[in-house]
Design a protein around this motif. Structure first.
Motif, PDB file in Angstrom:
ATOM      1  N   VAL A  68      29.225 -18.168 -62.581  1.00  0.00           N
ATOM      2  CA  VAL A  68      30.008 -17.692 -61.437  1.00  0.00           C
ATOM      3  C   VAL A  68      31.455 -17.485 -61.882  1.00  0.00           C
ATOM      4  CG1 VAL A  68      30.798 -18.192 -59.090  1.00  0.00           C
ATOM      5  CG2 VAL A  68      28.522 -18.965 -59.825  1.00  0.00           C
ATOM      6  N   TRP A  69      31.962 -16.277 -61.659  1.00  0.00           N
ATOM      7  CA  TRP A  69      33.360 -15.964 -61.934  1.00  0.00           C
ATOM      8  C   TRP A  69      34.076 -15.833 -60.593  1.00  0.00           C
ATOM      9  CZ3 TRP A  69      33.129 -11.323 -65.904  1.00  0.00           C
ATOM     10  CH2 TRP A  69      32.573 -11.761 -67.111  1.00  0.00           C
ATOM     11  N   ILE A  70      35.116 -16.630 -60.385  1.00  0.00           N
ATOM     12  CA  ILE A  70      35.950 -16.524 -59.188  1.00  0.00           C
ATOM     13  C   ILE A  70      37.302 -15.999 -59.659  1.00  0.00           C
ATOM     14  CG2 ILE A  70      37.007 -17.749 -57.252  1.00  0.00           C
ATOM     15  CD1 ILE A  70      34.687 -19.780 -57.489  1.00  0.00           C
ATOM     16  N   ASP A  72      41.072 -13.875 -58.925  1.00  0.00           N
ATOM     17  CA  ASP A  72      42.126 -13.485 -57.988  1.00  0.00           C
ATOM     18  C   ASP A  72      42.948 -12.367 -58.615  1.00  0.00           C
ATOM     19  OD1 ASP A  72      43.919 -13.469 -55.848  1.00  0.00           O
ATOM     20  OD2 ASP A  72      45.134 -15.075 -56.707  1.00  0.00           O
ATOM     21  N   LEU A 101      32.986 -13.305 -57.602  1.00  0.00           N
ATOM     22  CA  LEU A 101      33.691 -13.293 -56.337  1.00  0.00           C
ATOM     23  C   LEU A 101      35.139 -12.975 -56.675  1.00  0.00           C
ATOM     24  CD1 LEU A 101      33.832 -13.910 -53.273  1.00  0.00           C
ATOM     25  CD2 LEU A 101      34.321 -16.272 -53.903  1.00  0.00           C
TER      26      LEU A 101
END
Length: 130
Positions: A68-70, A72, A101
């Protein structure tokens, strides 16, 4: 990333720190090549432009596999070619079963992306938020 360390030292740290059994990431030089910046991993991270630093932030994702890559604003400080490169990295991650995400103000150029557009909040029209 620490400005005083070389790019290679930074990536080697994160590779070691985030490693997990059975989920190997790319070698440092392969990750640098994947983000279009091979040959400069010997430079201190602080010497790089904002765009180069952002590309090496992508390399950090590649040296230590995470499903999972979060992210910004992942494409901030990037030119159009780096935007396309980043979209390709995300597409490859998704093709391997990964999840991304991302919070962003601009489209990432991804196929089949689901979007949640934040256009306003309750009370905005009444001046509640300023």
């Amino acid at each position: 990333m620490k400005n005083e360390l070389t790019v290679a030292e930074n990536l080697e740290f994160w590779q070691s720190f985030l490693s997990s059994p059975g989920a190997a990431g790319l070698p440092v030089e392969d990750a640098a090549e994947a983000v279009g910046l091979s040959g400069i991993t010997h430079l201190p991270f602080g010497y790089l432009s904002a765009g180069q630093q952002r590309r090496f932030a992508f390399a950090k994702l590649l040296v230590a596999h995470r499903p999972v890559w979060i992210l910004d604003e992942p494409t901030a400080a990037l030119d159009a070619s780096a935007d396309r490169l980043f979209a390709g990295l995300i597409e490859a991650h998704l093709a391997k079963g990964g999840i991304v995400l991302a919070a962003t103000h601009q489209p990432l150029g991804l196929k089949n992306a689901q979007e949640l557009k934040m256009t306003g909040f309750a009370g905005v029209d009444q001046g509640v938020w300023g």
